[in-house]
Design a protein around this motif. Structure first.
Motif, PDB file in Angstrom:
ATOM      1  N   GLN A 269       0.839  -1.194   0.000  1.00 55.14           N
ATOM      2  CA  GLN A 269       0.000   0.000   0.000  1.00 55.14           C
ATOM      3  C   GLN A 269       0.879   1.251   0.000  1.00 55.14           C
ATOM      4  O   GLN A 269       0.982   1.960   1.001  1.00 55.14           O
ATOM      5  CB  GLN A 269      -0.921   0.002   1.222  1.00 55.14           C
ATOM      6  CG  GLN A 269      -1.839  -1.203   1.292  1.00 55.14           C
ATOM      7  CD  GLN A 269      -2.793  -1.126   2.460  1.00 55.14           C
ATOM      8  OE1 GLN A 269      -3.642  -0.239   2.538  1.00 55.14           O
ATOM      9  NE2 GLN A 269      -2.658  -2.057   3.390  1.00 55.14           N
ATOM     10  N   GLU A 272      -0.661   7.018  -2.142  1.00 56.25           N
ATOM     11  CA  GLU A 272      -1.598   7.120  -3.261  1.00 56.25           C
ATOM     12  C   GLU A 272      -1.108   8.108  -4.312  1.00 56.25           C
ATOM     13  O   GLU A 272      -0.632   9.197  -3.994  1.00 56.25           O
ATOM     14  CB  GLU A 272      -2.971   7.557  -2.743  1.00 56.25           C
ATOM     15  CG  GLU A 272      -4.059   7.545  -3.801  1.00 56.25           C
ATOM     16  CD  GLU A 272      -5.429   7.834  -3.222  1.00 56.25           C
ATOM     17  OE1 GLU A 272      -6.336   8.170  -4.002  1.00 56.25           O
ATOM     18  OE2 GLU A 272      -5.584   7.719  -1.989  1.00 56.25           O
ATOM     19  N   TRP A 277       2.243   3.174  -6.395  1.00 51.84           N
ATOM     20  CA  TRP A 277       0.813   2.942  -6.156  1.00 51.84           C
ATOM     21  C   TRP A 277       0.137   2.413  -7.421  1.00 51.84           C
ATOM     22  O   TRP A 277      -0.667   1.487  -7.361  1.00 51.84           O
ATOM     23  CB  TRP A 277       0.159   4.247  -5.709  1.00 51.84           C
ATOM     24  CG  TRP A 277      -1.303   4.122  -5.378  1.00 51.84           C
ATOM     25  CD1 TRP A 277      -1.844   3.722  -4.196  1.00 51.84           C
ATOM     26  CD2 TRP A 277      -2.411   4.396  -6.251  1.00 51.84           C
ATOM     27  NE1 TRP A 277      -3.220   3.724  -4.264  1.00 51.84           N
ATOM     28  CE2 TRP A 277      -3.593   4.139  -5.520  1.00 51.84           C
ATOM     29  CE3 TRP A 277      -2.517   4.832  -7.570  1.00 51.84           C
ATOM     30  CZ2 TRP A 277      -4.860   4.308  -6.067  1.00 51.84           C
ATOM     31  CZ3 TRP A 277      -3.784   5.001  -8.118  1.00 51.84           C
ATOM     32  CH2 TRP A 277      -4.935   4.745  -7.373  1.00 51.84           C
ATOM     33  N   TRP A 278       0.475   2.996  -8.570  1.00 47.17           N
ATOM     34  CA  TRP A 278      -0.105   2.532  -9.825  1.00 47.17           C
ATOM     35  C   TRP A 278       0.337   1.109 -10.152  1.00 47.17           C
ATOM     36  O   TRP A 278      -0.451   0.297 -10.645  1.00 47.17           O
ATOM     37  CB  TRP A 278       0.275   3.477 -10.965  1.00 47.17           C
ATOM     38  CG  TRP A 278      -0.507   4.756 -10.948  1.00 47.17           C
ATOM     39  CD1 TRP A 278      -0.073   5.994 -10.593  1.00 47.17           C
ATOM     40  CD2 TRP A 278      -1.896   4.905 -11.288  1.00 47.17           C
ATOM     41  NE1 TRP A 278      -1.093   6.917 -10.679  1.00 47.17           N
ATOM     42  CE2 TRP A 278      -2.224   6.278 -11.111  1.00 47.17           C
ATOM     43  CE3 TRP A 278      -2.887   4.028 -11.716  1.00 47.17           C
ATOM     44  CZ2 TRP A 278      -3.501   6.773 -11.350  1.00 47.17           C
ATOM     45  CZ3 TRP A 278      -4.160   4.524 -11.962  1.00 47.17           C
ATOM     46  CH2 TRP A 278      -4.459   5.878 -11.777  1.00 47.17           C
ATOM     47  N   ARG A 281      -1.719  -1.147  -8.174  1.00 52.74           N
ATOM     48  CA  ARG A 281      -3.064  -1.321  -8.756  1.00 52.74           C
ATOM     49  C   ARG A 281      -3.040  -2.411  -9.829  1.00 52.74           C
ATOM     50  O   ARG A 281      -3.975  -3.211  -9.934  1.00 52.74           O
ATOM     51  CB  ARG A 281      -3.550  -0.014  -9.391  1.00 52.74           C
ATOM     52  CG  ARG A 281      -3.763   1.168  -8.470  1.00 52.74           C
ATOM     53  CD  ARG A 281      -4.635   0.856  -7.286  1.00 52.74           C
ATOM     54  NE  ARG A 281      -3.833   0.459  -6.135  1.00 52.74           N
ATOM     55  CZ  ARG A 281      -4.294  -0.108  -5.035  1.00 52.74           C
ATOM     56  NH1 ARG A 281      -5.569  -0.404  -4.940  1.00 52.74           N
ATOM     57  NH2 ARG A 281      -3.498  -0.432  -4.033  1.00 52.74           N
TER      58      ARG A 281
END
Length: 377
Positions: A269, A272, A277-278, A281
């Protein structure tokens, strides 16, 4: 971005069209009475729904007995129940189809127009604090308008330039509402946002839905030409026969990955918006894809359970059959709505009363009259 993923208006639009087709053909093609048709349509929803609710409930009860942390159980129970609101609303609008079709024939497009006006009035009253417990009404009004537009589409009331006018006019209203700052841009619920367009559906959501409906109707002829191929038709037929099961179970992979991956540190985590972060994802999507593929295989293997309509059995006199079906549909809809709002484990406890309400509704729908013609398709 959320506009791309908000497809509920199209679902209710197409459902209205398809159900209107089924209703108008019920006698000529299948020779069905009104109550037999209604039971058939409701049973197609409640069969997969009952399988989902029973299996999830059993797991939740076992986890509660095993003393799983209340907070974890509550969150997971909410996540796998929040999408059930759709089925509750759908059961209600399907049950009202005979009235909706009759109203459409008599008053035409005035029916969805009046419903839209009532929705706006309720929405304004809610925002001004004049009422506080009537928000549930807008679920029926908003999605009922889209369902009614589907019926109007089937009856030939949305031909010529009307779909384009509906799309453009609704889009203009939506743009004005957002530009004035009255409603947020997001058409999907965002945690922590003061004003939501989805819970309950707002005037902005209705405008968005009508714009989407107009666009779909306008593009329908071109889409139909693209989908005429036999291979495409086979895929669509296969998907359509399992769509209810797919909808019901689509949140399970998300919950499984979250409750296993995050506590175990398998899913990082990072801050953001950063590159890390991407990348995280992408990892999340990849893992979800694998788990979802496995789930789809299981659903296909068990499709006779997960996608089958509710079985019926002869047990009530003919004159009581339709009231039993209507009361059962309402009871099941209430149970699903409660589960969607509170989850399968509010405060860490299984909601036995809501489950019993849903079960009673399912049982009532399953009670067929002794001489009713029950369709097989």
């Amino acid at each position: 971005m959320t506009w791309i993923f908000q497809a509920v208006p199209t679902f209710f639009l197409v459902a209205g069209w398809a159900t209107a087709v089924s209703w108008t053909r019920r006698r000529t093609d299948a020779g069905l009475s009104r109550q037999a048709w209604l039971r058939h349509r409701v049973a197609r929803v409640l069969g997969p729904s009952a399988a989902y609710v029973v299996l999830v409930s059993a797991v939740v009860v076992l986890l509660q007995i095993a003393h799983v942390a209340s907070s974890t159980l509550e969150y997971a129970g909410w996540a796998i129940a929040m999408h059930l609101w759709f089925l509750g609303v759908y059961l209600v609008v399907v049950s009202l189809t005979p009235i909706a079709v009759a109203a459409q024939r008599r008053w035409g497009l005035l029916v969805p127009a009046v419903s839209a006006v009532i929705l706006v009035a309720v929405d304004v009253a809610l925002r001004l604090g004049l009422i506080s417990h009537m928000g549930w009404l807008n679920y029926l009004l908003c999605w009922g308008v889209l369902y009614q537009l589907g019926i109007a589409w089937r009856n030939g009331l949305l031909t010529g330039p009307r779909p384009v006018l509906l799309a453009v006019g609704s889009a203009a209203v939506l743009a004005l509402l957002i530009w004035q700052g009255l409603y947020p841009v997001s058409m999907i619920g965002v945690p922590g946002q003061a004003v939501q367009n989805t819970s309950p559906p707002s005037a902005a959501m209705l405008a968005f839905g009508c714009a989407q409906a107009g666009l779909v109707i306008a593009l329908a002829p071109a889409l139909n030409r693209l989908l005429r191929g036999s291979a495409v038709q086979r895929v669509l037929t296969l998907a359509n026969s399992n769509v209810m099961a797919l909808y019901l179970w689509h949140m399970i992979p998300v919950v499984l990955v979250a409750i296993i991956g995050y506590p175990a540190g398998l899913l990082p985590q990072p801050p953001e918006g950063t590159a890390a972060w991407w990348l995280a994802r992408l990892e999340w999507v990849f893992v979800l894809g694998l788990v979802t593929a496995a789930e789809l295989a299981l659903l296909w293997w068990g499709r006779r359970l997960f996608a089958a309509p509710l079985p019926t059995f002869s047990a009530v006199p003919g004159r009581w059959a339709e009231p039993a079906t209507l009361v059962g549909a309402a009871s099941a809809a209430y149970g699903l709505a409660y589960l969607a709002a509170a989850g399968f484990a509010p405060d860490g406890n299984f909601p036995w009363l809501a489950a019993a309400t849903f079960a009673a509704g399912v049982l009532l729908v399953a009670l067929a009259p002794s001489r009713a013609a029950i369709p097989t398709s």
